[in-house]
Design an enzyme around this catalytic site. Structure first.
Site, short mmCIF file in Angstrom:
data_model
loop_
_atom_site.label_atom_id
_atom_site.label_comp_id
_atom_site.label_asym_id
_atom_site.label_seq_id
_atom_site.Cartn_x
_atom_site.Cartn_y
_atom_site.Cartn_z
N TYR A 290 0.82 -1.29 -0.04
CA TYR A 290 -0.23 -0.06 -0.05
C TYR A 290 0.88 1.20 -0.18
CZ TYR A 290 -4.16 2.67 1.24
OH TYR A 290 -5.26 3.62 1.28
N TYR A 334 -5.84 5.47 -6.89
CA TYR A 334 -6.10 5.46 -5.42
C TYR A 334 -7.42 4.95 -5.30
CZ TYR A 334 -6.68 6.89 -0.47
OH TYR A 334 -6.91 6.90 0.71
#
Lengths: 381, 129, 297
Positions: A290, A334
């Site tokens: 991430y 995102y």
């Protein structure tokens, strides 16, 4: 649960800066696309999982996507830290027999609607609100600024510069995004010099250390491994799924305990994933870590044991692990980590645009600096 | 040399040193050109270059290009976006008119904010002083 | 109270009046000042050095400057004009235009004299900087009887545009669990919670102890001494209550707990890990007092 379930479908909308439609519509489109990919119909679905932050309730998605009764619905808290935990919830439900086909989804207009990067100015006096109340009056108001505090300490502790430490993470992501037609930054690689000359956002973080902001939706279909074997794509086996919260854990503003050079929540997840699978960092073919902000990619590599503390920047610069092959959230989109899970699945299927030859084991992680989660996905057999 | 010819650009780093040294060399002791604290109090984010230094830099740009035998006859400049420390100014010039040995040159200096200076100069090329 | 039109009329009356009469240069044209100018501006033109040196023509105005000791020959009219503008709120000044003609080169040894006339005063103009009046002067610079050059100079005397009023900083989030801390701050005390079972100090405030689970606590006043544990310099996005760039620091107190705050006593770009700091309190508006950390070393 472990090894008994698999991801059988992935689906997403386009990734844009202005979707032109509702978040609910994006959720439904992503869910339908994932079911199509899985070769399943809405009527097959009996479970839905999303984030507490998502604005599209399970019941409304079910209704608009043509689903019937649900026997399992669940939400996971803590922003992007929820990503891999939605799959864990699904796998738990399937393994426990409370549902058979569970779809995990996340959809938002995070760029054209409420942008996380625009920061917070006010909070209710709940326990969660009060936690931010310790930082807001002093002007620390954005996710980038919260991460920057730990990033500064990390640089100080290991004697690194922001350019040499964080640049390689950004360059790697954008290199992969450049060859990914689905990525917002398709065809637009960057150099270390581009990174070093991008403007300060929250020193020591520059613009190119920060993930983009995106409108879009992503969904993931989970079912039992037996059923998965009858479906069109090779299963991406959920070999292990874990959540983690460290001692004294906070949400993004975890400044008050620890030495700020690591991510204790990731350590909790790493320990479980390695113990459950019997694997270690050396066994991983591809890492989807991430990347809301570059420094936390470095700290994750260290917490998962890919390299020693303070050495992750060199590890990334030397390309020692195929990393964020979709372009990450810096380069592709995102999507609160859900697009990373989809990339992990593509790598196991052998269909990534930046395919790692023979990839059989992928590590996928969720948002850090908050309670987090992670997955080890493996090929069947 | 012809009308419309473009002069090679001159790129100048606008350092704090250049701003202060230029102000003092031109005997301009206005605090906004050397004291950041006082400049901020007057609403400027930092010190900024004084007009005499800008004028001098435009003059230098022209004589660097046309050589020591060129004589500057007229120079008119207008200031726009201030030159703050840390910025870069790129001076460019275009020959607007040629009349015998007299050249009229349009000069623009652009910084990170916009046009810092626009001006017109008249020079005698290779002439007597 | 004068209207704008009254003011403009009074300003216009200065047109044509002298701003300086028979001013003299503070120094004769000289090589050292020429050399300093060339050095500052990076001008390597050989015409400005050696036995036949001339002064860079663009130095024309420099020879007339008053420097720190003030102008010579300045007229009462010019001071009156500037005073009138000051009184009208046009207290700031910026040079906008410079037009020079060079009639003959200035050489070392030349002693200059100059006369300046107020050519024009504009109507009230609104600019990005604020509203004000442009004042244009023309100066003739002579060496003996010969005109060496003319220098037309335009300044804007303006009232700085009012900045939008700054909104207050985000408020502390006060609830039943942490009210004691903010009450302490209001009384200019930095109060830490302390577990009565295990004596561990803690911050942020919580109803129980992470070290032992004890629910009972009292408070101790912190010594107020600390060091910068980490810091961030905020640039973007701009929040109206703050002026970026600004530094936000994480302070480790002598008692071992950490809290966030702003550092004073050094500019934002001089905040460093390890700087010793001591707490002070600042009132930001009617309702909000915040601890702030002054660098002590």
């Amino acid at each position: 649960m472990n090894g008994r379930t698999a991801i059988v479908g992935i689906g997403a909308t386009e990734f844009s800066k202005d979707s032109g439609r509702s978040e609910l519509r994006l959720a439904v489109e992503a869910v339908r696309a994932a079911l199509d990919d899985a070769g399943l119909a809405p009527a097959d679905v009996d479970g839905l999982v999303t984030f507490t932050m998502d604005t599209s309730p399970e019941i409304t998605v079910a209704q608009a996507a043509g689903m019937g009764e649900l026997s399992f619905f669940s939400r996971v808290h803590y922003g992007g830290g929820a990503a891999c935990a939605t799959v864990q919830q699904a796998a738990l439900a399937v393994a426990a027999g409370v549902a058979e086909v569970v779809v995990c989804y996340r959809a938002f207009n995070e760029r054209s609607g409420r942008r996380f990067g625009s920061g917070v100015q006010r909070r209710e006096p709940s326990a969660e609100g009060a936690a931010l109340g310790w930082v807001m009056p002093f002007g620390l108001l954005t996710p980038a600024s919260w991460v920057a505090m730990a990033a500064q300490r990390y640089l100080h502790t290991y004697g690194l510069t922001p350019e040499s430490a964080f640049g390689p993470v950004a360059v790697t992501a954008r290199r992969h995004a450049a060859t990914n037609p689905a990525a917002y930054f398709h065809g637009r690689p960057i150099t270390l010099a581009d990174h070093a000359s991008s403007r300060w956002i929250a020193e020591p973080l520059r613009l190119l250390d920060c993930c983009q902001e995106t409108d879009g939706g992503q969904a993931i279909v989970v079912t039992s491994l037996e059923r998965a074997r009858d479906l069109p794509h090779p299963p991406a086996v959920v070999a292990a799924a874990a959540q983690g919260s460290g001692r004294g854990q906070e949400q993004m503003t975890g400044f008050h305990t620890g030495d700020l050079t690591g991510l204790s929540e990731s350590a909790v997840v790493a320990r479980q994933l390695w113990r459950t699978t019997g694997l270690g960092p050396a066994d991983i073919d591809v890492g989807i870590l991430y990347d809301h902000f570059t420094p936390f990619v470095l700290m994750q590599l260290e917490e998962y044991g890919f390299c020693a503390r303070g050495e992750a920047a060199y590890f990334v610069a030397e390309d020692r692990l195929p990393l964020n092959t979709h372009g990450g959230q810096l380069g592709e989109a995102y999507l609160h980590g859900m697009n990373g899970i989809a990339e992990g699945v593509r790598q196991i299927r052998g269909t990534s645009v930046n395919q790692v030859a023979g990839a059989a084991r992928a590590l996928v992680t969720a948002g850090t600096g908050v309670p987090t989660s992670g997955l080890v996905l493996t090929a069947d057999g | 040399m012809r009308t419309g010819d473009v002069l090679p650009p001159l790129t100048l780093a606008i350092t704090r040193t250049l701003i202060v040294a230029g102000a003092i060399a031109s005997r301009d002791y206005q605090d906004v050109h050397h004291d950041p604290e006082l400049a901020r109090r007057k609403g400027s984010p930092d010190i900024f270059m004084n007009i005499l230094t800008t004028n001098g830099l435009v003059g230098r740009y022209l004589t660097d290009h046309f050589g020591p035998t060129a004589v500057l006859r007229k120079l008119s400049i207008r200031l726009g976006a201030p030159n703050y420390p840390g910025d870069t100014m790129v001076l460019t010039g275009t020959i607007e008119q040629l009349d015998g040995d007299t050249a009229t040159v349009r000069v623009i200096g652009t910084n990170g904010i916009g046009a810092h200076v626009t001006g017109t100069a008249v020079l005698t090329l290779g002439g007597e002083r | 109270m004068h209207t704008d039109e009254d003011l403009t009329e009074r300003l216009k009356a200065f047109e044509g009046r002298p701003a300086a009469t028979e001013g003299t240069g503070k120094d004769p044209v000289n090589l050292p000042m020429i050399r300093h100018w060339c050095e500052a501006l990076g001008d390597t033109n050989p015409a400005y050095s050696g036995p036949d040196a001339i002064a860079p023509p663009t130095m024309l105005q420099a020879w007339t400057m008053g420097g720190l000791s003030g102008h010579t020959g300045r007229s009462a009219a010019y001071d009156e004009l500037l005073g009138l503008l000051d009184a009208a709120g046009c207290t700031s000044v910026v040079a906008t235009d410079c037009e020079q003609e060079y009639d003959r080169p200035l050489r070392p040894g030349d002693e200059i004299t100059f006369d300046t006339v107020i050519e024009s005063v504009s109507d009230r103009k609104t600019t990005k900087l604020g509203s004000g009046h442009f004042v244009t002067t023309r100066t003739d610079i002579r060496v003996g009887p010969d005109l060496a050059g003319t220098h037309r100079f335009r300044i804007l005397k303006y009232a700085p545009a009012a900045r939008p009023e700054k909104p207050p900083r985000p408020r502390p989030v006060v609830n039943r669990d942490n009210a004691g801390f903010w009450e302490g701050v209001r009384d200019r005390k930095l109060l830490l919670q302390r577990c009565t079972a295990c004596a561990a100090p803690r911050h942020p405030w919580l109803p129980g102890c992470n070290a032992c689970g004890g629910l009972d606590w009292d408070t101790v006043e912190a010594s107020g001494e600390g060091t910068v544990y980490s810091y961030v310099v905020m640039h973007h996005p701009p929040f109206p209550a703050f002026d970026p760039p600004y530094a936000v620091a994480l302070i480790e107190l002598a008692e071992g707990v950490r809290m966030l705050g702003n550092v004073i006593g050094v500019p934002y770009d001089k905040v460093r890990i390890g700087l010793p700091v001591r707490v002070e309190f600042r009132e930001h508006d009617d309702e909000s007092t915040l601890p702030v950390w002054r660098v002590t070393g």
